[in-house]
Write a protein that holds these residues in place. Structure first.
Motif, PDB file in Angstrom:
ATOM      1  N   PRO A   1      34.104  26.370  52.861  1.00  0.00           N
ATOM      2  CA  PRO A   1      35.021  27.258  53.454  1.00  0.00           C
ATOM      3  C   PRO A   1      36.575  26.809  52.981  1.00  0.00           C
ATOM      4  O   PRO A   1      36.996  25.522  53.164  1.00  0.00           O
ATOM      5  N   GLY A   2      37.347  27.688  52.516  1.00  0.00           N
ATOM      6  CA  GLY A   2      38.799  27.387  52.274  1.00  0.00           C
ATOM      7  C   GLY A   2      38.798  26.655  50.868  1.00  0.00           C
ATOM      8  O   GLY A   2      40.050  26.321  50.491  1.00  0.00           O
ATOM      9  N   VAL A   3      37.636  26.565  50.104  1.00  0.00           N
ATOM     10  CA  VAL A   3      37.992  25.814  48.781  1.00  0.00           C
ATOM     11  C   VAL A   3      37.539  26.751  47.750  1.00  0.00           C
ATOM     12  O   VAL A   3      36.208  27.185  47.846  1.00  0.00           O
ATOM     13  N   ASP A   4      38.278  27.097  46.796  1.00  0.00           N
ATOM     14  CA  ASP A   4      37.911  27.739  45.710  1.00  0.00           C
ATOM     15  C   ASP A   4      37.043  27.464  44.777  1.00  0.00           C
ATOM     16  O   ASP A   4      36.057  28.133  44.163  1.00  0.00           O
ATOM     17  N   ALA A   5      37.010  26.136  44.388  1.00  0.00           N
ATOM     18  CA  ALA A   5      36.246  25.469  43.490  1.00  0.00           C
ATOM     19  C   ALA A   5      34.715  25.348  44.047  1.00  0.00           C
ATOM     20  O   ALA A   5      34.444  25.260  45.188  1.00  0.00           O
ATOM     21  N   VAL A   6      33.629  25.511  43.153  1.00  0.00           N
ATOM     22  CA  VAL A   6      32.414  25.480  43.416  1.00  0.00           C
ATOM     23  C   VAL A   6      31.793  24.079  43.311  1.00  0.00           C
ATOM     24  O   VAL A   6      31.908  23.502  41.970  1.00  0.00           O
ATOM     25  N   GLY A   7      31.231  23.531  44.089  1.00  0.00           N
ATOM     26  CA  GLY A   7      30.678  22.355  44.010  1.00  0.00           C
ATOM     27  C   GLY A   7      29.167  22.123  43.051  1.00  0.00           C
ATOM     28  O   GLY A   7      28.556  23.329  43.231  1.00  0.00           O
ATOM     29  N   THR A   8      29.073  21.317  42.348  1.00  0.00           N
ATOM     30  CA  THR A   8      27.754  21.200  41.677  1.00  0.00           C
ATOM     31  C   THR A   8      26.969  19.994  41.535  1.00  0.00           C
ATOM     32  O   THR A   8      27.761  18.845  41.946  1.00  0.00           O
ATOM     33  N   ALA A   9      25.769  19.728  41.840  1.00  0.00           N
ATOM     34  CA  ALA A   9      25.082  18.539  41.669  1.00  0.00           C
ATOM     35  C   ALA A   9      23.832  18.707  40.839  1.00  0.00           C
ATOM     36  O   ALA A   9      23.283  19.771  40.795  1.00  0.00           O
ATOM     37  N   VAL A  10      23.306  17.639  39.941  1.00  0.00           N
ATOM     38  CA  VAL A  10      22.342  17.838  39.234  1.00  0.00           C
ATOM     39  C   VAL A  10      21.155  16.905  39.638  1.00  0.00           C
ATOM     40  O   VAL A  10      21.548  15.801  40.241  1.00  0.00           O
ATOM     41  N   TYR A  11      19.858  17.370  39.919  1.00  0.00           N
ATOM     42  CA  TYR A  11      18.808  16.799  40.056  1.00  0.00           C
ATOM     43  C   TYR A  11      17.676  16.829  39.244  1.00  0.00           C
ATOM     44  O   TYR A  11      17.625  17.895  38.341  1.00  0.00           O
ATOM     45  N   GLN A  12      16.835  15.777  39.107  1.00  0.00           N
ATOM     46  CA  GLN A  12      15.831  15.734  38.158  1.00  0.00           C
ATOM     47  C   GLN A  12      14.613  15.725  39.182  1.00  0.00           C
ATOM     48  O   GLN A  12      14.526  15.003  40.164  1.00  0.00           O
ATOM     49  N   LEU A  13      13.709  16.756  39.001  1.00  0.00           N
ATOM     50  CA  LEU A  13      12.383  17.133  39.805  1.00  0.00           C
ATOM     51  C   LEU A  13      11.227  16.691  39.241  1.00  0.00           C
ATOM     52  O   LEU A  13      11.258  16.844  37.947  1.00  0.00           O
ATOM     53  N   ASP A  14      10.463  15.907  39.861  1.00  0.00           N
ATOM     54  CA  ASP A  14       9.072  15.637  39.559  1.00  0.00           C
ATOM     55  C   ASP A  14       7.986  16.442  40.551  1.00  0.00           C
ATOM     56  O   ASP A  14       8.030  16.153  41.749  1.00  0.00           O
ATOM     57  N   ILE A  15       7.405  17.391  40.031  1.00  0.00           N
ATOM     58  CA  ILE A  15       6.471  18.532  40.648  1.00  0.00           C
ATOM     59  C   ILE A  15       5.218  18.201  40.485  1.00  0.00           C
ATOM     60  O   ILE A  15       4.745  18.311  39.349  1.00  0.00           O
ATOM     61  N   ALA A  16       4.551  18.138  41.543  1.00  0.00           N
ATOM     62  CA  ALA A  16       2.830  17.719  41.386  1.00  0.00           C
ATOM     63  C   ALA A  16       2.180  18.992  41.306  1.00  0.00           C
ATOM     64  O   ALA A  16       2.768  19.954  41.663  1.00  0.00           O
ATOM     65  N   PRO A  17       1.128  18.762  40.681  1.00  0.00           N
ATOM     66  CA  PRO A  17       0.498  20.030  40.778  1.00  0.00           C
ATOM     67  C   PRO A  17       0.190  20.763  42.132  1.00  0.00           C
ATOM     68  O   PRO A  17      -0.202  22.063  41.941  1.00  0.00           O
ATOM     69  N   ASP A  18       0.127  20.191  43.166  1.00  0.00           N
ATOM     70  CA  ASP A  18       0.043  20.904  44.351  1.00  0.00           C
ATOM     71  C   ASP A  18       1.135  21.369  44.868  1.00  0.00           C
ATOM     72  O   ASP A  18       0.928  21.818  46.060  1.00  0.00           O
ATOM     73  N   GLY A  19       2.246  21.301  44.328  1.00  0.00           N
ATOM     74  CA  GLY A  19       3.763  21.789  44.690  1.00  0.00           C
ATOM     75  C   GLY A  19       4.372  20.979  45.469  1.00  0.00           C
ATOM     76  O   GLY A  19       5.777  21.371  45.361  1.00  0.00           O
ATOM     77  N   ARG A  20       3.918  19.867  45.729  1.00  0.00           N
ATOM     78  CA  ARG A  20       4.927  18.936  46.294  1.00  0.00           C
ATOM     79  C   ARG A  20       5.854  18.226  45.146  1.00  0.00           C
ATOM     80  O   ARG A  20       5.516  18.036  44.125  1.00  0.00           O
TER      81      ARG A  20
END
Length: 460
Positions: free
Chosen positions: A398-417
């Motif tokens: 709120p009140g901030v024009d700039a958009v915050g961004t963050a990067v994530y690396q995901l390790d997804i198992a076959p069961d969805g976790r």
């Protein structure tokens, strides 16, 4: 079985003139006798003692360590709340402990009579093969319930006493109150009873089929290992849910908001169907057995095939039914689902981090979190499991024009976790300590676990 042993068990040993007219012994008496036989074994007593003591000591000890089993579901929250401990125990139990317990209890319940040569004595005292089967199955079930109850109670008590009853962070980042967490922990352990019964029924079937062979004792553990390997493979979602081993991990859906009940209910029903099918097959084999043959070493190959084929047919029919009723296709892990899960978890955990850092409160509606995820590059289809998922999360303040961004690396198992690992900026999702009521803890946005609903539609 001698007359004295039969009388001590509450079973009447018939005389020569009474054998033809005496009614079968009541199931309750036979059940009590079989239960006493099981509990009198030193290995069963040792297992009961271990299940009621070891998990609590383990949770209490790990909760005091500086390092946590972060590779285990809810392991990273063991310092924060005592309700994470029984879930860590549940994850270990579903993989190793419960298959081994069913092998020891159910895998030897009939084979032990073959090795000791006591079938004729037992039949003379009970006078009903069917009642013997029912009593043995119920006795094994009672012991298994006692063991599972010990694992759940010990882990819960150990965690609450050593760490405290505090809120638990769910798999989508939202906080569960201690009462809500306790209820879901209990429900998760109840749901795991279904695949445990399926393995126990397989143990009964193996004990009847294989006679004196030690393979009957190992069959539940072998089947559990095969099912675990299958769950680690990139199977179609309808095939994955058609196997009873899925219920050992589907309980994680209870800790999202809203709860992912579809896969869990399917896993429980499939496991119960396996339990019923294997138990009926074992009973039919047992009551048709020729007990006059002292050299009996299991039924013939035809009988074994006839007992195994129903389980194979059940798995095939269940896979077809799940696919037809749910419309599930492929792995169930799709780009839209991953983006939605990652954004939801980030939004919840961002609010948690805001409170811990004493910053002005912000709502999720104000944050408007979105995630843009791909799998390695645009040339690779963004679907299926893997450790090459990359997500860029965006949010607004709120009140901030700039958009915050963050990067994530995901390790997804076959069961969805999946496990999300922060990759910058370090001020947002890097590693640093924050002050919590339980003491200093790692930044909640640094690494977090999540769950993709395999049956959800890609559009939510």
């Amino acid at each position: 079985m001698t007359a004295t042993v039969a009388e001590d068990a509450g079973l009447e040993a018939p005389g020569p003139d009474e054998e033809a007219v005496a009614p079968p012994a009541p199931v309750a008496r036979v059940y009590r006798f079989e239960l006493v036989k099981l509990v009198s074994q030193w290995r069963i007593r040792l297992l009961v003692l271990a299940c009621w003591i070891v998990p609590g000591l383990f949770v209490a000890a790990v909760g005091q360590q500086s390092t946590l089993p972060v590779d285990t579901l809810f392991g990273r929250w063991m310092h924060a709340t005592g309700w994470a401990g029984p879930l860590v125990v549940l994850g270990f139990a579903g993989t190793w402990a419960l298959p081994l317990l069913t092998s020891v209890v159910a895998g030897d319940v009939f084979a032990s009579e073959d090795r000791l040569g006591t079938w004729r004595h037992l039949l003379v005292a009970v006078r009903s093969p069917r009642r013997i089967f029912v009593a043995k199955a119920l006795a094994g079930l009672t012991v298994l319930l006692l063991l599972v109850a010990g694992l759940a109670a010990s882990g819960s008590v150990g965690g609450v006493v050593a760490i405290g009853s505090r809120p638990l962070v769910g798999l989508d980042g939202h906080l569960l109150t201690p009462a809500d967490a306790a209820g879901r922990v209990l429900l998760a352990w109840v749901c795991v009873l279904a695949p445990t019964l399926a393995l126990a029924a397989v143990g009964l079937l193996g004990s009847v089929m294989l006679g004196r062979s030690p393979m009957g004792l190992l069959l539940p553990a072998i089947v559990a290992l095969v099912l675990q390997l299958a769950q680690m493979m990139p199977l179609p979602v309808d095939v994955r849910l058609a196997l009873p081993g899925y219920a050992f991990t589907a309980w994680s859906g209870l800790f999202t908001g809203p709860a992912q009940l579809g896969p869990l209910l399917i896993g429980v029903v499939v496991s119960l169907l396996w339990a019923v099918t294997a138990t009926v097959s074992a009973c039919l084999l047992f009551v048709r057995r020729d007990f006059t043959n002292t050299a009996h070493d299991g039924p013939g190959r035809g009988a074994v095939a006839a007992s195994v084929l129903p389980l194979v047919a059940l798995a095939a029919a269940t896979a077809v039914t799940v696919g037809a009723t749910t419309g599930a296709t492929g792995s169930g892990i799709e780009q839209d689902k991953v983006q939605r899960s990652a954004a939801t978890a980030f939004a919840h955990l961002y609010r948690l981090q805001t409170r811990q850092l004493n910053r002005p409160a912000v709502t999720e509606a104000q944050l408007r979190v979105t995630a843009d995820c791909d799998k390695g590059s645009v040339r690779v289809a963004a679907e299926g499991p893997g450790n090459d998922w990359r997500c860029v999360v965006s949010w607004h303040l709120p009140g901030v024009d700039a958009v915050g961004t963050a990067v994530y690396q995901l390790d997804i198992a076959p069961d969805g976790r999946f496990m999300a690992d922060g990759d910058g900026p370090k001020e947002v999702n890097g590693y640093f300590l924050v002050r919590t009521p339980a003491g200093d803890a790692p930044n909640p946005l640094w690494q977090f676990d999540g769950d993709v609903d395999l049956l959800a539609t890609s559009k939510g």
